[in-house]
Design an enzyme around this catalytic site. Sequence first.
Site, PDB file in Angstrom:
ATOM      1  N   HIS A 257       0.819  -1.153   0.014  1.00  0.00           N
ATOM      2  CA  HIS A 257       0.070  -0.222  -0.065  1.00  0.00           C
ATOM      3  C   HIS A 257       0.897   1.304   0.009  1.00  0.00           C
ATOM      4  CE1 HIS A 257      -3.280   2.838   0.992  1.00  0.00           C
ATOM      5  NE2 HIS A 257      -2.582   3.058   1.905  1.00  0.00           N
TER       6      HIS A 257
ATOM      7  N   ASP B 204     -11.186   2.651   7.425  1.00  0.00           N
ATOM      8  CA  ASP B 204     -10.811   4.337   7.687  1.00  0.00           C
ATOM      9  C   ASP B 204     -11.116   5.134   6.702  1.00  0.00           C
ATOM     10  OD1 ASP B 204      -9.714   6.254   9.256  1.00  0.00           O
ATOM     11  OD2 ASP B 204      -7.647   5.645   8.927  1.00  0.00           O
TER      12      ASP B 204
HETATM   13 CA    CA Z   1      -5.923   4.729   7.773  1.00  0.00          CA
END
Ligand code: CA
Length: 439
Positions: free
Chosen positions: A145, A244
């Site tokens: 990521h 998130d």
């Molecule tokens: Ca995050």
Amino acid sequence: MIVLNETHQPELRSWVASANDDQSDFPIQNLPFAIFKRRGSNEKFRAGVAIGEHIVDLKAAHKAGVFSMSLTPMLKTLHKSKLNQFMGLGKDAWSELRLELSRALRVDSTLQTQLENCLVPQSQAEYKIPARIGDYTDFYTSINHATNIGKLFRPDNPLLPNYQWIPIGYHGRSSSIEVSGHGFHRPKSQLKAADADAPILAPCKRLDYELEVGIYIGKGNTLGHSIDINDAEDHVFGLCMFNDWSARDIQAWEYQPLGPFLSKSFASTVSPWIVTMEAIAPYRQAWSRPADHPQPLPYLESHDNRSSGAVNMHLEVLLQTAKMKAGGQVAERVALSNFSQSYWTIAQMVTHHSVNGCNLKPGDFFGSGTQSGTTANSYGALIEATTGGKNPITLSNGETRAFLEDGDTVTLNGWCDSEVAPRIGFGHATATVLPALED
Ligand code: CA
């Protein structure tokens, strides 16, 4: 590290029949905690443990005399509407309760009749955040990521030099963390187009999900005293699913020099259930660092961390658009990854967080950071899967998504399995994007 015990035995079966379905998230080997009440009732929220399609009401079970007298002080903490006090008791207390519950829920338990009256169907329950989250810290532990995002923001220099040395994190916002099922409005803030002279205030156009593991701290540490990596997991209560949500266009304009701010603080979604560290013990794996990468500094190294620091936890993102919902089409998978690929472990996050003397408290919360694999169908955020919005994904009904649209419902699922232990699940973290509020 937690040693396997009788509660992990794969052959255990429960008198709660739905717990014996091999696709259930909540077999007798799991026993995760939530805070719940009957939906629409005037009942008080209190602690429960999942078994199959039911919840053991721990307060009712306590009053029914199901548990040993010696557990009474602990059980009183579970009458409350937050788990913080129970979390602060530490792993021996959590383990004692798990053992008694496991025995009471097994086929042929003499406590079946008493405990049957203490079950609430999950279909009738509503949940709330299981702990008062004092502080929320967002890590960034997936190197896949971090590299993918880095390429978009800094093509020439995707992975900053500190990444392979420090578990990178920042302090997030706990007040806007909500439990699964709550929608949220598309956030507004300053947006600045690359060719514009000045920013404008407008609803975000590049709204994204983040596929993360949530980590609840159990026992805290004293301010000024760090946590040794050999003790780090003793300070962790358990794990959940965590979305998130992120506004990528707000983030791009605001993030330098101090990092994300309003692009992250408008909403985050947790699953109701916390799966304990004891429950995930059978699914631990060796953790390693490629030989040609920097190896961790000694304070982030331990034998246990190397032998079993990783968690074989499958992580999934499902998307259901408003059109799919209207047409009766179920949500479809848009990503599947695994927490075992994390560049940093839970123990390393805990130890690094406290190495400066920062005190963690029961109920504090870590996000693992978006967990992405190495292929496009394993990317835990749309910004990666669509290369910054340039290559939208196509859904089975022909709709495309570069980023999320109003009415989109995102569900995160997680589960652990192994050849020698049954599947255990984490339940769902689901929320729907609502239109931006009018001024
Ligand atoms: Ca995050």
